[in-house]
Scaffold this motif. Sequence first.
Motif, PDB file in Angstrom:
ATOM      1  N   SER A  18       0.837  -1.193   0.000  1.00 54.79           N
ATOM      2  CA  SER A  18       0.000   0.000   0.000  1.00 54.79           C
ATOM      3  C   SER A  18       0.872   1.242   0.000  1.00 54.79           C
ATOM      4  O   SER A  18       1.817   1.343   0.777  1.00 54.79           O
ATOM      5  CB  SER A  18      -0.919   0.016   1.230  1.00 54.79           C
ATOM      6  N   ASP A  19       0.541   2.165  -0.898  1.00 54.10           N
ATOM      7  CA  ASP A  19       1.155   3.490  -0.919  1.00 54.10           C
ATOM      8  C   ASP A  19       0.092   4.482  -0.471  1.00 54.10           C
ATOM      9  O   ASP A  19      -0.951   4.610  -1.110  1.00 54.10           O
ATOM     10  CB  ASP A  19       1.660   3.839  -2.314  1.00 54.10           C
ATOM     11  N   GLU A  20       0.358   5.167   0.609  1.00 54.73           N
ATOM     12  CA  GLU A  20      -0.665   6.039   1.187  1.00 54.73           C
ATOM     13  C   GLU A  20      -0.102   7.427   1.458  1.00 54.73           C
ATOM     14  O   GLU A  20       1.029   7.574   1.936  1.00 54.73           O
ATOM     15  CB  GLU A  20      -1.205   5.431   2.484  1.00 54.73           C
ATOM     16  N   THR A  21      -0.902   8.428   1.141  1.00 58.16           N
ATOM     17  CA  THR A  21      -0.555   9.816   1.413  1.00 58.16           C
ATOM     18  C   THR A  21      -1.680  10.450   2.218  1.00 58.16           C
ATOM     19  O   THR A  21      -2.858  10.318   1.847  1.00 58.16           O
ATOM     20  CB  THR A  21      -0.352  10.610   0.111  1.00 58.16           C
ATOM     21  N   GLN A  22      -1.311  11.113   3.305  1.00 55.81           N
ATOM     22  CA  GLN A  22      -2.289  11.827   4.112  1.00 55.81           C
ATOM     23  C   GLN A  22      -1.847  13.281   4.247  1.00 55.81           C
ATOM     24  O   GLN A  22      -0.716  13.563   4.626  1.00 55.81           O
ATOM     25  CB  GLN A  22      -2.428  11.195   5.502  1.00 55.81           C
ATOM     26  N   ILE A  64      -7.026  11.699   2.395  1.00 56.81           N
ATOM     27  CA  ILE A  64      -6.245  10.462   2.367  1.00 56.81           C
ATOM     28  C   ILE A  64      -6.357   9.836   0.985  1.00 56.81           C
ATOM     29  O   ILE A  64      -7.462   9.733   0.416  1.00 56.81           O
ATOM     30  CB  ILE A  64      -6.755   9.467   3.434  1.00 56.81           C
ATOM     31  N   GLN A  65      -5.232   9.450   0.445  1.00 63.28           N
ATOM     32  CA  GLN A  65      -5.181   8.754  -0.848  1.00 63.28           C
ATOM     33  C   GLN A  65      -4.355   7.489  -0.682  1.00 63.28           C
ATOM     34  O   GLN A  65      -3.240   7.524  -0.160  1.00 63.28           O
ATOM     35  CB  GLN A  65      -4.580   9.663  -1.910  1.00 63.28           C
ATOM     36  N   GLN A  66      -4.914   6.339  -1.097  1.00 59.87           N
ATOM     37  CA  GLN A  66      -4.235   5.055  -0.913  1.00 59.87           C
ATOM     38  C   GLN A  66      -4.407   4.189  -2.151  1.00 59.87           C
ATOM     39  O   GLN A  66      -5.517   4.037  -2.676  1.00 59.87           O
ATOM     40  CB  GLN A  66      -4.799   4.317   0.306  1.00 59.87           C
ATOM     41  N   SER A  89      -3.533   0.222  -3.300  1.00 62.50           N
ATOM     42  CA  SER A  89      -3.141  -1.077  -2.751  1.00 62.50           C
ATOM     43  C   SER A  89      -3.057  -2.110  -3.858  1.00 62.50           C
ATOM     44  O   SER A  89      -3.895  -2.131  -4.774  1.00 62.50           O
ATOM     45  CB  SER A  89      -4.157  -1.542  -1.694  1.00 62.50           C
ATOM     46  N   GLN A 107      -9.748   6.911  -1.852  1.00 66.17           N
ATOM     47  CA  GLN A 107      -9.564   8.305  -1.489  1.00 66.17           C
ATOM     48  C   GLN A 107     -10.708   8.714  -0.561  1.00 66.17           C
ATOM     49  O   GLN A 107     -11.865   8.353  -0.811  1.00 66.17           O
ATOM     50  CB  GLN A 107      -9.534   9.198  -2.731  1.00 66.17           C
ATOM     51  N   ASN A 118      -7.824   6.082   8.127  1.00 71.02           N
ATOM     52  CA  ASN A 118      -7.903   4.915   7.251  1.00 71.02           C
ATOM     53  C   ASN A 118      -7.340   3.658   7.925  1.00 71.02           C
ATOM     54  O   ASN A 118      -6.615   2.869   7.313  1.00 71.02           O
ATOM     55  CB  ASN A 118      -7.169   5.178   5.931  1.00 71.02           C
TER      56      ASN A 118
END
Length: 277
Positions: free
Chosen positions: A16-20, A41-43, A45, A63, A164
């Motif tokens: 998972s690449d996640e940006t908050q 939040i954008q993820q 997976s 998102q 998330n």
Amino acid sequence: HDLYIQNNQVAAVRQSDETQIGAMLPIIFLQNNWAVQLALIQQNSQAAILNSPLNPLLDSENQMLGMSLNYDSSKRWPLAISKTQGRSMRLTWENQDVLDSDYTGNTVSLNWREYFALGKQNVLATQINAAQADDHAQAFQLGGTQAHVPADLLAGINMDTRFNIRDFPLRGYDNTLSELFGRKMLSASLEWRFPLLRPERGIMAPPLSLQTLSGALFIDSGDAWNGGASFSTLTGVGLELNAEMRFGYLFAVFLRIGYAFGLNDLGVEQTYVCIVS
């Protein structure tokens, strides 16, 4: 990367690449703190299933918009092994309709922690997690251990501000069980944390020292379900050894070693290691 264990074997791997991106408004008082937090939040997976059918672990893009209300009156004294007394609560709302996402709907969750000082640095720590998601929102999975060291064991960290969160620990059970997968979730944990050693000694080349060594005995209980399904509690017990080290005088390394055993028919024996810096 998240590992999903089934029968003591790796059943799936999820990357998972996640940006908050968020903002927090703190409201600070003498005895307690409040905070309101907003986040986007954008993820992304990707899952590789290696063995046997599992709960849905399909590739997904997620998102959402998140908001939380935080309260913290907990205290950690300079020589304590964890937070020692007080309370922390976090009420979170997340929406997956506002932005483009593979899921839709709302999620509401509550994390409630209480700490009771027992004397001589002994602490009784309790935690309750409750969450509910709409029918087409992302569901919850109970089982396994935390892939990180809990924030209340780390010096200088007052609260967990992540959004998330869909995986919740239930030590003594695999994190691939369909019986612990659903859009409603309730879990509780009770830990007795106790000091073992405080050597504060090390070697000088390179500078490496063992600051504290502590232990914990715990009991976890919980369940996840859908719709009108009945609530059926699964319980696990175990122990942990925690070590706080320093590298280069200021660089902290936290080591957690644990053993857990599930008391119900679905329970397994688990041994785990976690290192955080």
